[in-house]
Enzyme design. Structure first.
Site, short mmCIF file in Angstrom:
data_model
loop_
_atom_site.label_atom_id
_atom_site.label_comp_id
_atom_site.label_asym_id
_atom_site.label_seq_id
_atom_site.Cartn_x
_atom_site.Cartn_y
_atom_site.Cartn_z
N THR A 251 0.81 -1.22 0.00
CA THR A 251 0.00 0.00 0.00
C THR A 251 0.84 1.27 0.00
O THR A 251 0.31 2.37 -0.11
CB THR A 251 -0.96 0.02 1.21
OG1 THR A 251 -0.18 -0.11 2.40
CG2 THR A 251 -1.98 -1.09 1.14
N ILE B 70 13.84 -4.84 -2.30
CA ILE B 70 14.14 -3.65 -3.09
C ILE B 70 14.63 -2.52 -2.19
O ILE B 70 15.48 -1.72 -2.60
CB ILE B 70 12.86 -3.20 -3.83
CG1 ILE B 70 12.26 -4.35 -4.65
CG2 ILE B 70 13.15 -1.98 -4.69
CD1 ILE B 70 13.20 -4.95 -5.66
N THR B 71 14.11 -2.47 -0.98
CA THR B 71 14.38 -1.36 -0.06
C THR B 71 15.86 -0.96 -0.01
O THR B 71 16.73 -1.81 0.12
CB THR B 71 13.91 -1.74 1.36
OG1 THR B 71 12.61 -2.29 1.26
CG2 THR B 71 13.95 -0.53 2.28
N GLU C 252 31.73 -3.81 -9.90
CA GLU C 252 32.24 -2.46 -9.70
C GLU C 252 33.30 -2.51 -8.61
O GLU C 252 33.51 -3.54 -7.95
CB GLU C 252 31.10 -1.51 -9.34
CG GLU C 252 30.37 -1.84 -8.06
CD GLU C 252 29.14 -0.94 -7.87
OE1 GLU C 252 28.90 -0.56 -6.73
OE2 GLU C 252 28.45 -0.64 -8.85
N HIS D 149 26.74 4.03 -3.53
CA HIS D 149 26.39 3.04 -2.53
C HIS D 149 27.61 2.37 -1.93
O HIS D 149 28.75 2.53 -2.37
CB HIS D 149 25.34 2.05 -3.05
CG HIS D 149 25.68 1.43 -4.36
ND1 HIS D 149 26.66 0.50 -4.49
CD2 HIS D 149 25.13 1.61 -5.59
CE1 HIS D 149 26.71 0.11 -5.74
NE2 HIS D 149 25.79 0.77 -6.44
#
Lengths: 381, 289, 381, 289
Positions: free
Chosen positions: B17, B96-97, B209, B247
């Site tokens: 939601t 995904i978070t 990477e 990241h």
């Protein structure tokens, strides 16, 4: 987030790790008063978040008020590896017989915490780790159970710590682990942990880095956070919430996603240019973020041309195009040529929207980078 | 065939939601993903995007036979959401978070080692088997079905490489975005193992990477255990040491490991051609097939 | 160790579990003042550690000062199932629409904690568990990780708690688990957890039992400990550190080790006698413990004869024999016949040392018990 | 043959310098147990009862090839000592310590399920293979070598039953005192399984007591899985409900389970004769052999 030495020591001391008597000073007079208070010999230590302070002249041992004043005058206000020193920690100089290392960090490869002890403290522990890995005893910790007391003992005995101080060192390691776990530490270290002639241990330095992603649940530590950026542009990037690194070249780079931005840098280099920066505007780039990004790159005097490379997943190409148009329309004249390449979600729509009076467009990553390198050469030439 | 997901995969979306959760549930449904349930505590009995919502993953798995979960809940609750999915249980969790505390993931990783569930992520774009199913936020339109497996630490770079492959008519069996966080559920080797075992994956692209040792270890794994040919790409050749670029994975340590050079050398030493540009990667794949 | 309701509520409230406004009173005047303070209707509740207080007249709802005084006068000083009531908890009577149960305990069979939720609160939950096990949702907890928040939610939703209060109930359960874990709980329960008309939850009762073996690391709770023994002999046993249970018969029993003492009881019954007590003096029984044990059993007027049965493992037979001699020599006349049987470590030496003027000896467990039963019958007859 | 321990078992004693630890190390050595090391943090390099002392179990296991540990450390530290022994690792941990907090044992038990190590106890007298080795505080002189296995929740009751067996010339293969605590490493079924697999154990005596469900479960196990005959004894027939008698195990719950009667019935229903007295247990064993 890195704590200053004095902040980390306060955290450690609150948890019961012995630290030297000390006081923070931001003026020369405060520093002299603090030295008199903790007693001589005292150490005057620059509070900047960078290694190798001692060699760079950021730490002085003083024996008198006069020496304390001289040291404080020299250190306060100095530029130390690019950082401005605006405060010093004045502390009791500990008389030691031995220097140990204790630390806790996350072993990424194993996916679990690791606690470390070495009798080779007081030096660059990374060098010890590289040259003589056996000199560091390691205990991997099950993050479910936390560190068992036996693990602290085993690390200490395996490292060859003297029996007389082994229990004290094990206590420090156990406490350090618990701090690290409770406070969402990335790294927690005491180097050196000094052993005194009467078998006590004292944390003569203190490192505590906090996982930025966990600051939301560490309100006390988040309050301590302060900008330690090296220059104005990096400060601005922090303010805008961008991942930004300034580099030496003249091709400005804006993109979404660390891997793609790095690749864009690599391609600039590949096609004979020099990247001026790394700037990741992240996912879901709205007009405001685009404006901010352009503002930053334009503000860098080194930049001669800009490549703007967005591959839309979450990010929608049409929104980015609108953002670029809006941002550039604010300028009377566009200060530097901007080459835009949009791909992925709604990229066709985006390319159509782009105001080509203001920007040059490119179909592929390769052609976009080549165009930017060429444009920068032209400006530069 | 494919790895991890296909058209039979029955997906439950945790955090269905929320803004992202709802948007990407619609996107997944539109792509053809078999999203059978959503989970939000306290919202059980409602419907979102035509999908029934449950209070717990356990109930969703039981009532809708869900066997995979996609996690869109905010970072503070993502670790708990992973534990909930593992306990349901489901066979696959795709998280995904972004911004999940590392110590939370360390605890999840501990649990992962005890169970049979695969986990991908966190902080990843997800998994897609083109034409069948996507779990996550990958833009479905750039993918096409085929025989090239893809595994990548980076989101948008993955899209770039896929775009180059698709342009050449090199379709994908499955693409796995493993994420760039310090602790991830599926690493390069795990994904390569899956591709090696998949008869319909004829070549694999691995996008790495700078930072960490995972690419070096993956290179050794390829050399020792893989018959399926692999092409590589490493981002960050021009990154200066000691700088954090985006990241957590993208940081070069001061010493010799973790650099682009060490990774490229390791790959090439194990027979993996590495492209200088995404375009060149596609060239290599054409050569390998 | 069992906490009183008022103590458990204080612990729960400190951790954030909502509890009714309340005050403890030890006199009638205090009780009336407390009731006026919390407001009417109020509950006056006897603070004794026994179930079924309500039915036994230990809980009254009062509407006025006059009723509060009457209730306090009736309850303070009453004897409630063998316990003397010397304090009452006076608290706000909560207006509820629903009564739930939440609890945490150790599942011995699984070796791990279990959290429980039921919408069938306010009644005897053991009866619910026996008759309708499905009415209680259970979550086993990994003691490494502790209870995950999703487990609290799952238990609450599985139990069928209304959506409106589900989050509040899950919070109470999570807090209750953490209290149970932090405080070395044996059981922690809220029954009933009342749901009010406006969707709040309130702990109307509170149970918290602490693992006795862990009191050493729960100093705050250990301070609360108080003797709640049913009679003087049990109080004395607590003082001496014996496991002691008073029974109805006339054969006193002293032994070492719970299993062996229970077996001795069983044999007394088997040979037609009736055990007067269970008394385990534990391992390593020294003279003082032997003296204390005899003192206790002699002090029980019901006892007509004593069987003293020691099988030495750690306990040495010669030391026990000396203890018995020393203890009995203090008496001018031995008040009840004592039959001694020693076996195991140094039992032969022990049997030789025993002063047979004071005690009767037996070679085997069976003959010792038979002799004691016979002796008790003779005295009794 | 035997179960768990024999003359080859190489034992390390944790807490070897404490009063009980030292006394029973001497007793074990005197009995013939192969005690190869002691462990007390900070006392490494010393010698106790002729045995070298190490700072950690890991070092003792490494240097002296110890494969079993006996824990005599105080209750506050016993849980940690168990974890240390499990990590060393050793094959068997016998925890004598009484009064270990239940939550500590719950954590140890969680770990036990992940490893191959057997644990006996806590709060137990130990394990003895007569004539070969004893680990714990059992009085060696009452045992004799033979073919009767013995498993018991209680200490001194075990001695009583063994005394009756030995008197009749019924020697023991191994006796296992599993302890009466709420959470124990080896339960009846674990021990019965070991005896069933031991060709030199021709009959087993199982001594239970009131409280819990373990005896009932063991009875079902015997009925379903055991060929070796078993005789039983249950202490606490006369214990009134709701009273705690001694250690944690010895409490009868108010309901129908956990009583002596329910346990005796369960055993007899599964073909296990139950003695009214220890003497009668010996009678039954004679009949079974």
């Amino acid at each position: 987030m890195k704590l200053h030495e004095y902040q980390a020591k306060e955290v450690f001391a609150d948890a019961g790790i012995p630290t030297p008597a000390s006081a923070l000073a931001t003026t020369v007079d405060e520093a002299v008063a603090a030295a008199a208070e903790v007693g001589y010999p005292a150490a005057v230590k620059a509070q900047v978040q960078v290694g190798g302070r001692g060699k760079a002249g950021g730490i002085e041992i003083v024996e008198s008020d006069v020496e304390a004043r001289e040291a404080a005058e020299a250190i306060l206000g100095m530029d130390l590896k690019g950082y401005h020193v605006d405060r010093v920690l004045v502390e009791e100089a500990v008389d030691f017989t031995n220097e140990l290392y204790v630390g806790v960090t996350m072993d990424r490869g194993e996916g679990e915490p690791v606690a470390m002890v070495s009798t080779r403290g007081g030096v660059n522990i990374e060098a010890v780790a590289a040259e003589e890995p056996g000199a560091i005893a390691r205990e991997h910790v099950d993050p479910g159970f936390g560190m068992h007391p036996y693990q602290a003992r085993r690390a200490v005995y395996d490292a060859g710590v003297d029996h007389e101080v082994a229990n004290n060192v094990a206590d420090v390691l156990q406490t350090l682990y618990e701090l690290w776990a409770d406070k969402d530490g990335a790294d927690a270290e005491v180097n050196p942990l000094m052993v005194t002639a009467d078998g006590e241990v004292v944390a003569a330095d203190a490192v505590m880095n906090i996982d930025d992603d966990a600051l939301f649940r560490q309100p006390d530590l988040a309050e301590l956070e302060e900008q330690a950026a090296e220059d104005d542009l990096e400060a601005k990037a922090n303010e805008y919430g961008f991942d930004y690194v300034r580099l030496a070249g003249n091709v400005g780079i804006i993109g979404n996603g660390a891997g793609l931005v790095m690749t864009t840098l690599d391609l600039v280099d590949h096609y004979g240019g020099e990247p001026a920066n790394f700037l990741d505007i992240g996912g879901g780039a709205q007009a405001e973020r685009v404006t901010n990004a352009l503002d930053m790159v334009f503000a860098d005097d080194n930049v001669d041309a800009v490549v703007f490379n967005i591959f839309g997943g979450i990010t929608r190409g049409d929104e980015v195009a609108e953002g670029i148009n809006t941002a550039l329309e604010q300028f009377e004249t566009i200060p530097k040529p901007v080459i835009v390449r949009l791909a992925g979600t709604r990229s066709t729509e985006g390319m159509e929207i782009l105001n080509t009076d203001l920007v040059q467009v490119a179909e592929t990553l390769e052609t976009a980078v080549q165009a930017a390198v060429t444009a920068a050469e032209e400006v530069d030439g | 065939m494919s790895v991890l997901v296909d058209s039979d995969t029955r997906v439950v979306v945790q955090g269905v939601t929320g803004g992202e959760g709802k948007f990407h549930t619609e996107q997944m449904l539109e792509y053809g993903t078999n999203v059978v349930a959503g989970v939000v505590p306290g919202r059980g009995g409602q419907t979102v995007a035509g999908v029934p919502v449950y209070d717990t993953v356990h109930a969703a798995a039981r009532e809708e036979d869900a066997d995979a979960a996609v996690v869109f809940v905010p970072p503070a609750f993502a670790g708990d959401a992973c534990f909930e999915a593992l306990a349901a249980p489901v066979d696959l969790v795709v998280t995904i978070t972004e911004g999940v505390p590392t110590q939370d993931m360390s605890r999840v990783y501990r649990k992962l080692r005890e169970v049979d569930t695969h986990m991908v992520g966190p902080n990843c774009p997800g998994v897609i088997t083109p034409g069948e199913s996507k779990l996550g936020i990958l833009p479905g339109n750039i993918f096409s079905a085929g025989n090239v497996g893809l595994v990548s630490r980076s989101g948008t770079l993955t899209y770039q490489v896929v775009d180059n492959l698709t342009d050449r008519g090199l379709g994908q069996s499955t693409a796995v975005g493993i994420g760039g966080d310090p602790i991830i559920g599926t690493d390069f080797i795990d994904a390569l193992e899956l591709f090696e075992a998949d008869p319909d994956t004829h070549a694999v692209v691995m996008c790495g990477e700078i930072g960490g040792e995972d690419e070096e270890e993956a290179a050794r794994f390829i050399g020792e255990h893989m018959d399926t040919p692999v092409a590589g790409f490493i981002a960050g050749r021009t990154a200066p040491p000691g700088k954090r670029m985006g990241h957590a994975g993208a940081i070069v340590s001061g010493s010799g490991t973790g650099t682009a050079e060490s990774k490229i050398t390791a790959l090439e030493d194990n027979g993996v051609p590495v492209g200088d540009t995404p375009e060149e990667v596609a060239d290599h794949v054409e050569d390998l097939l």
